[in-house]
Design an enzyme around this catalytic site. Structure first.
Site, PDB file in Angstrom:
ATOM      1  N   GLY A  79       0.924  -1.262  -0.070  1.00 15.45           N
ATOM      2  CA  GLY A  79      -0.058  -0.036   0.223  1.00 15.45           C
ATOM      3  C   GLY A  79       0.685   1.124  -0.122  1.00 15.45           C
ATOM      4  O   GLY A  79       2.041   1.472   0.517  1.00 15.45           O
ATOM      5  N   ARG A 143       1.306  -5.880  -5.101  1.00 15.90           N
ATOM      6  CA  ARG A 143       1.392  -6.880  -3.654  1.00 15.90           C
ATOM      7  C   ARG A 143       1.883  -8.253  -4.320  1.00 15.90           C
ATOM      8  O   ARG A 143       1.625  -9.227  -3.355  1.00 15.90           O
ATOM      9  CB  ARG A 143      -0.037  -6.889  -3.217  1.00 15.90           C
ATOM     10  N   ASP A 174       5.342  -8.048   5.481  1.00 17.35           N
ATOM     11  CA  ASP A 174       5.534  -9.106   4.430  1.00 17.35           C
ATOM     12  C   ASP A 174       6.561  -9.019   3.566  1.00 17.35           C
ATOM     13  O   ASP A 174       7.463  -9.814   3.074  1.00 17.35           O
ATOM     14  CB  ASP A 174       4.067  -9.457   3.878  1.00 17.35           C
ATOM     15  N   LYS A 200       8.245   0.349   5.435  1.00 12.30           N
ATOM     16  CA  LYS A 200       7.139   1.346   5.032  1.00 12.30           C
ATOM     17  C   LYS A 200       5.911   0.952   5.371  1.00 12.30           C
ATOM     18  O   LYS A 200       5.777  -0.336   5.455  1.00 12.30           O
ATOM     19  CB  LYS A 200       7.113   1.353   3.293  1.00 12.30           C
ATOM     20  N   THR A 201       5.005   1.653   5.935  1.00 11.23           N
ATOM     21  CA  THR A 201       3.520   1.314   6.032  1.00 11.23           C
ATOM     22  C   THR A 201       2.985   2.237   6.858  1.00 11.23           C
ATOM     23  O   THR A 201       3.458   2.541   7.811  1.00 11.23           O
ATOM     24  CB  THR A 201       3.410  -0.251   6.745  1.00 11.23           C
ATOM     25  N   ASP A 203       0.481   1.803   8.393  1.00  8.07           N
ATOM     26  CA  ASP A 203      -0.195   1.193   9.651  1.00  8.07           C
ATOM     27  C   ASP A 203       0.819   1.207  10.881  1.00  8.07           C
ATOM     28  O   ASP A 203       0.231   0.946  12.054  1.00  8.07           O
ATOM     29  CB  ASP A 203      -0.399  -0.556   9.282  1.00  8.07           C
TER      30      ASP A 203
END
Ligand code: FBP
Length: 550
Positions: A79, A143, A174, A200-201, A203
């Site tokens: 994402g 992804r 992941d 990165k994320t 979240d």
């Protein structure tokens, strides 16, 4: 493409770098710590060539290696997260500062670009169009999970054909697990291509004792906080709606927690607390209703409820239902895809789910039950962004309040609106923090590559200090991994960092939430500021400040 006034101004922003990376590159020397991990571990078996490496840091000293010409490939994975373009800009500038003959290739559309050898060379002119901007559109993302022997072989073929010195994989837990596996595979095959990951994320769940924050969290959480703050202001002005706001963040509630600390809503649910205390849906509804009833007694028939995206995965009865659905979907994928009518799906599932799960499935609003059957992502996760938990909760709260009305414990009015904030924050202009952090991560990736390291993640630490005092580092990817059961067998994975209930951010929230549930004390943090006083522009996220203790 039209360019906004802000974008034009942001092109000129010069991201700050840690002091050690700011001078001449040939004066950045590698400093290695003690070997990591202990032999005999299951991971040591799987990562024969990469396990046990030391943490890498940088000190001032002669290092001619930094001036080698290099060919590096870069991949954006998963994402979007604000700052990805700056990681690429930092990497590019590092490479060019080291040697003008160095080349940066961008693999298109995520890891799939490496497998299919779809790449473009990134020139200075291209990079300049993306500096300090949000989005991943410079090369796109994807992804695709690299997992089959054929995929590993395809990656190797591209690496050799392109004579890559290194590949940088910018991704979440992941994708960085994939980076570790790819690095190990290349070395085992005698391929000299190094692999470096980058955290990165939005979240915020790729952090641990070595990585202080994943990039993009700061900007995304601030963007959502601005929106939640505005909604709080609107609620307090109009005095007629309860706003149920679902916030992106997948399983972890870091974003919801950060937004709660920034905006002081009446209720913020934390999935990790629901999990630890095994709260049922009924219990969660009671928590919300208790605030609605208290506020109604003060004639305040309005409020703000924050809901982390992954909540339902943690409610025991929903968790069980999702697990059973996952197993059925994996075992009967073809059969299931042949059933187009929802009614047909229901009766097919009725005899295959446990009696409790079948009952729960049947009791849910059909649109939500259907969302639970949407395709899983390539890593096998339920796509929680597509499940309308906020609407499910509104329906359940309405039902409960009408019961309370009937028994005379509630006399207020309840009118609710549902919101979902997710995609709105993933491509925002990176905050100054993310712009600086990402540029530093990219530059650090270059330094790790130039020093010949592989199987590392680029890290920058001491993030609550001013940027010149940040510490760039390389952390062996295997150091952050453990063995987890996934799809029935044990796999090496980077552990997702969920909200810690004994951590300072949660404790700070827990101390205040009773007051927030009853009173109106919304806080409006406003829009991200890019120019102006440092206290308005350069503050890191509250979560990070509370975690790091200054
Ligand atoms: P990553 O884990 O790849 O960084 O993705 C973050 C995220 O934005 C989650 O918060 C969200 O659940 C998911 O991506 C949505 O995925 P998609 O973009 O495929 O709809």
């Amino acid at each position: 493409m039209e360019i906004s006034v802000l974008q034009r101004a942001r092109y000129k922003y010069e991201p700050k770098l840690p002091a050690i990376l700011s001078g001449a590159v040939e004066e950045i020397a590698l400093s290695l710590g003690d070997a990591s991990g202990s032999a005999g571990d299951a991971l040591a078996e799987l990562f024969k060539h990469s396990y046990g490496k030391p943490i890498a840091g940088f000190i001032k000293g002669k290092n001619e290696k930094m001036k080698r010409p290099l060919t590096v490939g870069v991949i954006l994975s998963g994402g979007q997260a604000p700052g990805g373009h700056n990681v690429i800009a930092g990497l590019y500038d590092g490479l060019k500062k080291g040697n003008d003959a160095s080349k940066l290739l961008g693999f298109l559309g995520g890891p799939g670009g490496l497998l299919e050898d779809k790449a473009v060379e990134l020139s200075g002119e291209v990079i300049d169009k993306y500096r300090n901007t949000g989005g991943f559109d410079i090369i796109g993302s994807g992804r695709t999970k690299i997992e089959t022997p054929e995929q590993f072989a395809a990656a190797l073929e591209t690496a050799e054909k392109r004579k890559l010195d290194a590949v940088v994989i910018i991704g979440g837990d992941d994708s960085n697990t994939n980076a570790a596996l790819l690095g190990e595979y290349f070395t085992a095959q005698g391929c000299a291509t190094q692999v470096i990951g980058c955290p990165k994320t939005i979240d915020g769940d790729l952090k641990n004792e070595y990585i202080e924050a994943s990039f993009g969290f700061d900007t995304a959480a601030k963007t959502y906080s601005e929106l939640v703050g505005n909604i709080g202001r609107d609620a307090a002005s109009a005095r007629k709606y309860w706003h149920f706001i679902k916030l992106m963040g997948r399983s972890a509630s870091h974003i919801a927690l950060e937004c709660a600390l920034q905006t002081q809503p009446n209720v913020c649910l934390i999935s990790e607390e629901v999990d630890a205390n095994k709260f049922s849906m009924g219990r969660i509804v009671d928590v919300i209703c208790s605030s609605v009833v208290k506020r109604a007694a003060n004639k305040e028939n309005f409020g703000v409820v924050l809901i982390p995206e992954g909540l339902i995965e943690f409610v025991p009865e929903m968790k069980q239902l999702i697990k059973e659905l996952n197993d059925l979907m994996a075992a009967h994928a073809d059969e299931l895809s042949g059933i187009s009518e929802f009614a047909g799906l229901g009766s097919w599932l009725e005899n295959r789910l446990s009696p409790e799960s079948a009952l729960l499935f049947e009791s849910m609003p059909p649109e939500i039950a259907r969302q639970l059957l949407d395709d899983r992502d390539p890593h096998g996760n339920v796509q929680v962004s597509r499940i309308d938990t906020e609407k499910l909760l509104i329906g359940m709260v309405e039902k409960k309040l009408s019961e309370l009305k009937n028994n005379g414990t509630y006399t207020g009015k309840f009118s609710a609106l549902a919101h979902f904030f997710g995609y709105e924050g993933r491509c925002a202009f990176p905050s100054n923090f993310d712009a600086d952090y990402c540029y530093s991560l990219g530059f650090t990736a270059f330094a790790l590559i130039a020093c010949g390291l592989t199987g590392y993640i680029s890290g920058v630490r001491n993030l609550t200090a001013p940027a010149d005092k940040w510490n760039p580092a390389g952390i062996p990817l295997t150091m952050m991994m453990n063995m987890e059961r996934r799809h029935g067998s044990f796999k090496p994975v980077i552990k997702k960092a969920l909200v810690e209930l004994d951590g300072k951010p949660f404790k700070t929230f827990a101390e205040k939430r009773e007051q927030w549930a009853a009173e109106t004390c919304y806080c409006s943090p406003g829009a991200i500021q890019y120019y102006g006083p440092p206290e308005a522009c350069d503050q890191p996220a509250m979560t990070l400040i509370l975690e790091r203790g200054n």
